[in-house]
Design an enzyme around this catalytic site. Sequence first.
Site, PDB file in Angstrom:
ATOM      1  N   ASP A   1      18.399  18.870  21.597  1.00  0.00           N
ATOM      2  CA  ASP A   1      18.052  17.951  22.687  1.00  0.00           C
ATOM      3  C   ASP A   1      19.110  16.850  22.661  1.00  0.00           C
ATOM      4  O   ASP A   1      20.094  16.956  21.914  1.00  0.00           O
ATOM      5  CB  ASP A   1      16.613  17.419  22.555  1.00  0.00           C
ATOM      6  CG  ASP A   1      16.453  16.452  21.386  1.00  0.00           C
ATOM      7  OD1 ASP A   1      17.411  16.303  20.574  1.00  0.00           O
ATOM      8  OD2 ASP A   1      15.394  15.818  21.284  1.00  0.00           O
TER       9      ASP A   1
ATOM     10  N   GLU B   1       5.419  18.383  23.200  1.00  0.00           N
ATOM     11  CA  GLU B   1       6.776  18.602  23.709  1.00  0.00           C
ATOM     12  C   GLU B   1       6.842  18.420  25.221  1.00  0.00           C
ATOM     13  O   GLU B   1       7.807  17.866  25.739  1.00  0.00           O
ATOM     14  CB  GLU B   1       7.300  19.984  23.299  1.00  0.00           C
ATOM     15  CG  GLU B   1       7.616  20.123  21.810  1.00  0.00           C
ATOM     16  CD  GLU B   1       8.672  19.128  21.315  1.00  0.00           C
ATOM     17  OE1 GLU B   1       9.477  18.632  22.119  1.00  0.00           O
ATOM     18  OE2 GLU B   1       8.678  18.835  20.102  1.00  0.00           O
TER      19      GLU B   1
ATOM     20  N   TYR C   1      15.205  24.628  24.619  1.00  0.00           N
ATOM     21  CA  TYR C   1      14.893  23.548  23.683  1.00  0.00           C
ATOM     22  C   TYR C   1      13.399  23.545  23.313  1.00  0.00           C
ATOM     23  O   TYR C   1      13.033  23.552  22.129  1.00  0.00           O
ATOM     24  CB  TYR C   1      15.278  22.154  24.239  1.00  0.00           C
ATOM     25  CG  TYR C   1      14.514  21.090  23.486  1.00  0.00           C
ATOM     26  CD1 TYR C   1      14.882  20.757  22.191  1.00  0.00           C
ATOM     27  CD2 TYR C   1      13.354  20.530  24.018  1.00  0.00           C
ATOM     28  CE1 TYR C   1      14.129  19.878  21.444  1.00  0.00           C
ATOM     29  CE2 TYR C   1      12.592  19.641  23.288  1.00  0.00           C
ATOM     30  CZ  TYR C   1      12.984  19.312  22.002  1.00  0.00           C
ATOM     31  OH  TYR C   1      12.229  18.472  21.260  1.00  0.00           O
TER      32      TYR C   1
HETATM   33  N1  ADE Z   1      10.930  14.377  20.961  1.00  0.00           N
HETATM   34  C1  ADE Z   1      10.729  15.682  21.179  1.00  0.00           C
HETATM   35  N2  ADE Z   1      10.040  16.250  20.192  1.00  0.00           N
HETATM   36  C2  ADE Z   1       9.786  15.284  19.287  1.00  0.00           C
HETATM   37  C3  ADE Z   1       9.110  15.234  18.055  1.00  0.00           C
HETATM   38  N3  ADE Z   1       8.539  16.325  17.552  1.00  0.00           N
HETATM   39  N4  ADE Z   1       9.067  14.060  17.421  1.00  0.00           N
HETATM   40  C4  ADE Z   1       9.650  12.977  17.974  1.00  0.00           C
HETATM   41  N5  ADE Z   1      10.275  12.949  19.125  1.00  0.00           N
HETATM   42  C5  ADE Z   1      10.367  14.094  19.782  1.00  0.00           C
END
Ligand code: ADE
Length: 345
Positions: free
Chosen positions: A137, A36, A119
């Site tokens: 997000d 993340e 988030y």
């Molecule tokens: N962007 C943020 N977290 C994500 C995830 N787990 N898979 C794909 N894109 C992401």
Amino acid sequence: MNQQVVAMTIEEWFTTHRRKLPWRTRRSAWRSLVSEFMLQQTQVSRVVEKFEPFMERFPDPTSLAAADEQEVLIHWQGLGYYRRARNLKRAAEAIVEQFGGRTPLDVEPLMTLPGIGRYTAGAIASIAGKRRVPIVDANVQRVLARLCEDDDEQASKEALDRAWQRAEQLVEACDKPELLNEGMMELGALVCTPGTPACGRCPLASRCASRRSGRQNSIPPPKTTKPRVEVHHHALVIRNRGRLLVEQRGDEGIWAGLWQVPTIESKRKLAPSQVRQRSGLALRELRRAGSFTHVLSHRQIHVHVFEGDLASGRKTGVTRGQWHAGSKLDQLPASNAFRRVIELA
Ligand code: ADE
């Protein structure tokens, strides 16, 4: 909208359509947290390249907390926005000190960690911890805005609050929060994309209010973006017996803590005589080696590269920085722009 049906539809779609991504093949709180952080401002394809090598070197919070910051920055190279790497290391230190080295899986303790907002905490808690908590997000917000035909500016506080409320209602109604939340992100990334969404492939097309009214291409409305600030960096490549003069940037601002050649920054392009004067170095010669433009989210940096020779004798004007062998530059944490400077010279 029937929350339960919508949630189940997303969960099912995600189960069969998700991409195989490294942080999805083996789950842990730590892997989720690191992914993340990396995904916050960097494209998935770039993160895919960098994720496993980083996890191999820093398999748990303890190893990252104990590492030298310079080494962490080296492993972060190519991902950009280095403040995140520093926050990640500080988060690892806090996990070791306050949580006995175990990454928390609940929103509240996660939000006490540096670099983690609502988030990111929600993503880790729901995806790795399977907690029933919402996430929003940019992808999720767009999916929900289209689904509910919410044509407000996405950046408005009201629009964001409504998105969190809708995400909360969906997660309350869903079967598996980890599938719903990652599924909404995936739907936004693969199908309900900005610009023209691929409604023909969308499992929610028949339930989408924007699609029904034919407004899916204009919801959300285009962002009003500020123009990027333009600045000029005059980079001085100065060699002495196979070694190169480099210095470390300060703790604040772009590329904080990364290495570079001596650089004079200004709002306007400087003439070579001004560059020479502002450098404070006793330069025998200054030659132009080329230039390029480096684009960041808020800034457009015109980089003008110069090669210089120091005057012989003791008064070189070199008061800071270090001489580094050209062959060892790879070992210094530095921006992509720095690598281009070196290539040009
Ligand atoms: N962007 C943020 N977290 C994500 C995830 N787990 N898979 C794909 N894109 C992401």
